[in-house]
Write a protein that holds these residues in place. Structure first.
Motif, PDB file in Angstrom:
ATOM      1  N   MET A 182      30.164  31.785  29.052  1.00 24.67           N
ATOM      2  CA  MET A 182      31.411  31.049  28.826  1.00 24.67           C
ATOM      3  C   MET A 182      31.668  30.056  29.954  1.00 24.67           C
ATOM      4  O   MET A 182      32.125  28.930  29.716  1.00 24.67           O
ATOM      5  CB  MET A 182      32.575  32.028  28.693  1.00 24.67           C
ATOM      6  N   THR A 183      31.379  30.455  31.196  1.00 28.42           N
ATOM      7  CA  THR A 183      31.529  29.537  32.319  1.00 28.42           C
ATOM      8  C   THR A 183      30.551  28.384  32.211  1.00 28.42           C
ATOM      9  O   THR A 183      30.893  27.220  32.481  1.00 28.42           O
ATOM     10  CB  THR A 183      31.315  30.277  33.650  1.00 28.42           C
ATOM     11  N   LEU A 184      29.316  28.680  31.799  1.00 23.14           N
ATOM     12  CA  LEU A 184      28.317  27.624  31.624  1.00 23.14           C
ATOM     13  C   LEU A 184      28.752  26.637  30.545  1.00 23.14           C
ATOM     14  O   LEU A 184      28.630  25.410  30.715  1.00 23.14           O
ATOM     15  CB  LEU A 184      26.969  28.251  31.259  1.00 23.14           C
ATOM     16  N   LEU A 185      29.266  27.148  29.435  1.00 15.24           N
ATOM     17  CA  LEU A 185      29.727  26.275  28.360  1.00 15.24           C
ATOM     18  C   LEU A 185      30.892  25.402  28.820  1.00 15.24           C
ATOM     19  O   LEU A 185      30.963  24.206  28.493  1.00 15.24           O
ATOM     20  CB  LEU A 185      30.143  27.117  27.156  1.00 15.24           C
ATOM     21  N   ALA A 186      31.811  25.975  29.597  1.00  9.68           N
ATOM     22  CA  ALA A 186      32.927  25.198  30.129  1.00  9.68           C
ATOM     23  C   ALA A 186      32.424  24.093  31.057  1.00  9.68           C
ATOM     24  O   ALA A 186      32.956  22.972  31.055  1.00  9.68           O
ATOM     25  CB  ALA A 186      33.905  26.112  30.868  1.00  9.68           C
TER      26      ALA A 186
END
Length: 452
Positions: A182-186
């Motif tokens: 999720m952090t990578l996608l953000a």
């Protein structure tokens, strides 16, 4: 389908009317200019300020008066999200016969254990607690072959902690750790926004962060403290609107018109939502989450909370519509400065009709997609549409969608008319201010210039 000029915080040339006065000696031929639009007249600056300054002051006073100072504390119930959790990691996976294991370990929340399969291979996972006072402690988790949550070696997990339970039952796996993807996608999202929008993209991300800050630091805690959810939503949504629009698009007349159009539409949505939520006897207490909230904080007005959600949910799409319509009017005026109020309105409303068709469809599909599992359950039950629509769970979504859509549709003519009036009145005012002859109306929205 043509949606008109993009409302995003992009890096296109700024053609909005600055609220700052025009530098001395800097005059334009307002009938034939092809550069950025001229600053607004002194009279229009006063009119816009007379509307927006009291509004912004009222929002600031509301923020100060309703500021919660943090969410109220309560004793944990151990149910759902209201339970103690720690981080964990699967350190070992062993495959065993399901017939050789017990019926499963008692979950840490005290609920009944899941049934054990009579055959097949179960996973016997050794999980290490990675945070909290028991960091380094391990426990065993039995995973059935048909369980929705399957574990693998080295996987990060979220574990529930029940300190009052027997030692061997204090920890259990409740979910996987999804923070990294999720952090990578953000991060990818932020890079794309900045790469395409450049400085406007950076400002859009800052505005997004501010919006989340208002939501988490003001709106949610204030509602939990017992403040009126509708009043909190109106003040919070207004603050988000002012910060986001002016931060993304700058302090210009075009932005101010979009703010006024959004404000009028939000008031309409609030009135209609309040009327029909009460008329349809919608309580806002329809699922486990709202039931838990009502149980923990019985003083919260759940129907008011529903109305607050309608207002906040409509704000983002309203910003898109109002900014698009004001941009359309400004660009039409720049392309053809001879257009009067009627001409500008008629040309821009044609763009707005395309925008209405696409936005309303988008809004309905967004709500339908969010409620797809629920709609699937009704389909399996073979309930007729009247019965489904009459149930409160579905009626809430119908009222939410229709009220928001009415506000969106109304925002198009309202914002377009405001923008056309401002552009036309501004041109006359600027001509008089700059010492140029004022254009004379010749009928049907056209104007001609008198000779000096």
């Amino acid at each position: 389908m043509n949606r008109g000029p993009s409302p995003s915080c992009d890096d296109r040339p700024v053609t909005s009317l600055s609220l700052d006065p025009e530098p001395p000696g800097h005059q334009h031929d307002h009938a034939h200019t092809h550069g950025p639009a001229a600053p607004v007249s002194k009279h229009l600056r006063k009119v816009i300020a007379a509307v927006l300054v009291p509004f912004a002051t009222a929002v600031l006073v509301g923020l100060v008066a309703l500021w919660p100072g943090g969410a109220p504390s309560h004793e944990r119930t151990g149910v759902g999200f209201d339970r103690q959790t720690q981080q964990g990691k699967v350190v070992k996976i062993d495959k065993v016969d399901c017939t050789d294991v017990a019926a499963g370990q008692q979950p840490a929340d005290g609920s009944a254990p899941p049934p054990t399969s009579s055959n097949g291979r179960c996973a016997r996972a050794t999980v290490e607690v990675a945070s909290g006072p028991d960091k380094g402690r391990t426990f065993i988790e039995i995973v059935q072959p048909d369980a929705p949550l399957q574990l693998r070696d080295g996987q990060g997990v979220v574990v529930a902690h029940a300190p009052d339970a027997p030692r061997e039952l204090q920890y259990s796996v409740t979910d996987v750790n999804r923070k990294f993807p999720m952090t990578l996608l953000a991060g990818v999202f932020a890079l794309v926004v900045v790469a395409v929008g450049r400085m406007r993209g950076v400002m859009a991300l800052i505005a997004l962060a501010v919006s989340f800050a208002v939501l988490t630091l003001f709106i949610l805690p204030a509602i939990l403290q017992g403040s009126n959810p509708l009043l909190v939503a109106v003040v919070g949504a207004s603050a988000i609107m002012l910060i986001a629009l002016y931060m993304c698009h700058g302090p210009s007349a075009r932005t101010s018109v979009a703010v006024l159009g959004t404000l009028i539409s939000l008031l309409l949505i609030g009135l209609l939502g309040s009327l029909f939520i009460g008329w349809a006897s919608l309580t806002g207490n329809t699922d486990d989450s709202t039931g838990l909230i009502h149980g923990l904080y019985p003083d919260i007005d759940m129907s008011g909370l529903l109305l607050a959600g309608v207002i906040i949910g409509s704000l983002g799409v309203l910003d898109d519509v109002t900014v698009t319509q004001t941009s359309a009017v400004w660009e039409l005026h720049r392309a053809n400065p001879t257009l009067g109020v009627r001409g500008l309105y008629r040309a821009a409303i044609r763009i707005g009709r395309d925008h209405i068709a696409s936005v309303v469809n988008t809004l309905v599909l967004a709500y339908a997609g969010a409620a797809l599992p629920l709609l699937l359950l009704f389909s399996i039950a073979r309930s007729d549409m009247g019965t489904v629509a009459n149930s409160e769970l579905v009626a809430e979504e119908i009222v939410r969608t229709l009220v928001g859509s009415i506000g969106l549709v109304a925002s198009v003519p309202v914002t377009t008319a405001l923008a056309a009036l401002v552009v036309s009145a501004d041109r006359t005012g600027l001509g008089a201010e700059a010492g140029a002859p004022a254009p004379v109306r010749t009928g049907k929205g056209r104007r001609r210039r008198t000779k000096p």
